[in-house]
Structures are given as structure tokens and as C-alpha cells.
Scaffold this active site. Structure first.
Site, short mmCIF file in Angstrom:
data_model
loop_
_atom_site.label_atom_id
_atom_site.label_comp_id
_atom_site.label_asym_id
_atom_site.label_seq_id
_atom_site.Cartn_x
_atom_site.Cartn_y
_atom_site.Cartn_z
N LYS A 44 -1.68 -1.14 -2.58
CA LYS A 44 -1.78 -2.15 -1.50
C LYS A 44 -3.24 -2.40 -1.15
O LYS A 44 -3.56 -3.03 -0.15
CB LYS A 44 -1.06 -1.65 -0.25
CG LYS A 44 0.44 -1.51 -0.37
CD LYS A 44 1.14 -1.48 0.98
CE LYS A 44 0.89 -0.30 1.82
NZ LYS A 44 1.75 -0.23 3.02
N LYS A 46 -5.17 -0.30 0.09
CA LYS A 46 -5.40 0.34 1.40
C LYS A 46 -5.78 1.79 1.14
O LYS A 46 -5.16 2.46 0.34
CB LYS A 46 -4.10 0.33 2.21
CG LYS A 46 -3.95 -0.84 3.15
CD LYS A 46 -2.78 -0.60 4.12
CE LYS A 46 -2.86 -1.56 5.27
NZ LYS A 46 -1.83 -1.33 6.27
#
Ligand code: C2G
Length: 133
Positions: A44, A46
Site C-alpha cells: 500500500k 505505507k
């Protein structure tokens, strides 16, 4: 007996996360939360501050949460919905429309995001404080 599921990283757990989980629980009787693993977070793009084990433990101790599972991939949602007999998929409206394909399997609800709070804001604030020290 309605079962709700939601997915997220829940890094640096804050009031926005708590509000989301409480709103999701209000939609049904049981709430399952799929917490993104560190490996999935990299998919993601992230990088969470807090590791998966600790994020999952914190979420599992939230009163309205009945079960925590790992979120390892984008593709697992349909399988999860079938495996856990999910009635409602709920997520914040920053994802509005992105999970409409799940409507074939369960109700899909986009919940209002809590304004003026985010993990990235918290990270920035901490960075600014560190610079002042
Ligand atoms: N959220 C919110 N209000 C905020 C911040 C987050 O309602 N101020 C909600 C998000 O909309 C999401 C949940 O809290 O429903 C978790 O947010 P994140 O940890 O940022 O999760 P995200 O990266 O959106 O992961 O497969 C779905 C993804 O795993 C969702």
C-alpha cells in the site's frame, strides 16, 4: 445477528480510527477488523511506525472489536466475506466507491471520516517537535 468487517492499518491509533470502529460496530452485532500486516502495508506504499503485532493487539482490545484478522492482500476481501459470513463491509469514505465490487457479496457502507486527524499529520507534528528539541 449481523456481522460487519472493516480493513485498515490503524497505525498510531487515534480518534479517527476509534470513531470508525464504533460507527462500523453500530451497523451490526459483531465487528471483525482486518489489520494490514507490515508486508501488505509495503504494497500500500505505507510504512507504519507501529509493527503489525502491536497494531493488531491494540485494535483487539478496543471494546467494540470482536475479532482481529490479518490483512495480507487486496484480494482476500471476498474470501473473508464468505469465510466469516459477513453481512456488511464498512470503511471510511476516503475509499468511496473503491469497494463497490463487494456489493455482490454483502452490503457496502462508506462511513464518514473524522476530520482533522490522520496518522500522517501526527507523524508530521512529532517531526516538527523533534526539530524544536
Ligand atoms: N479513518 C477515519 N478517519 C480518519 C482516519 C482514518 O475514519 N481521520 C478510517 C479510514 O477511512 C479507514 C480506517 O480508519 O476506514 C483505517 O484507516 P487507515 O489505517 O488509514 O487504513 P487504510 O490505509 O485506509 O487501509 O484494504 C483497505 C485498506 O487496508 C484500508
Amino acid at each position: 445477528m449481523k456481522t460487519v468487517i472493516t480493513y485498515g492499518t490503524f497505525d498510531m491509533f487515534h480518534i479517527g480510527h476509534l470513531n470508525l470502529l464504533k460507527r462500523a460496530k453500530k451497523l451490526g452485532d459483531k465487528l471483525i477488523v482486518a489489520v494490514s500486516t507490515d508486508e501488505f502495508n509495503s504494497l500500500k506504499n505505507k510504512k507504519s511506525v507501529i509493527c503489525y503485532e502491536q497494531r493488531a493487539k491494540i485494535v483487539s482490545h478496543i471494546d467494540c472489536v470482536d475479532k482481529v484478522i490479518a490483512e495480507n492482500s487486496w484480494e482476500q476481501k471476498i474470501q473473508d466475506i464468505q469465510k466469516y459470513n459477513i453481512d456488511i463491509f464498512a470503511i471510511g469514505d476516503d475509499w468511496l466507491g473503491k469497494f463497490d465490487f463487494l456489493k455482490e457479496f454483502c452490503e457496502v457502507v462508506y462511513l464518514e471520516r473524522t476530520k482533522n486527524v490522520s496518522t500522517s499529520n501526527l507523524k508530521n507534528k512529532i517531526g516538527q517537535i523533534n526539530e524544536l528539541l
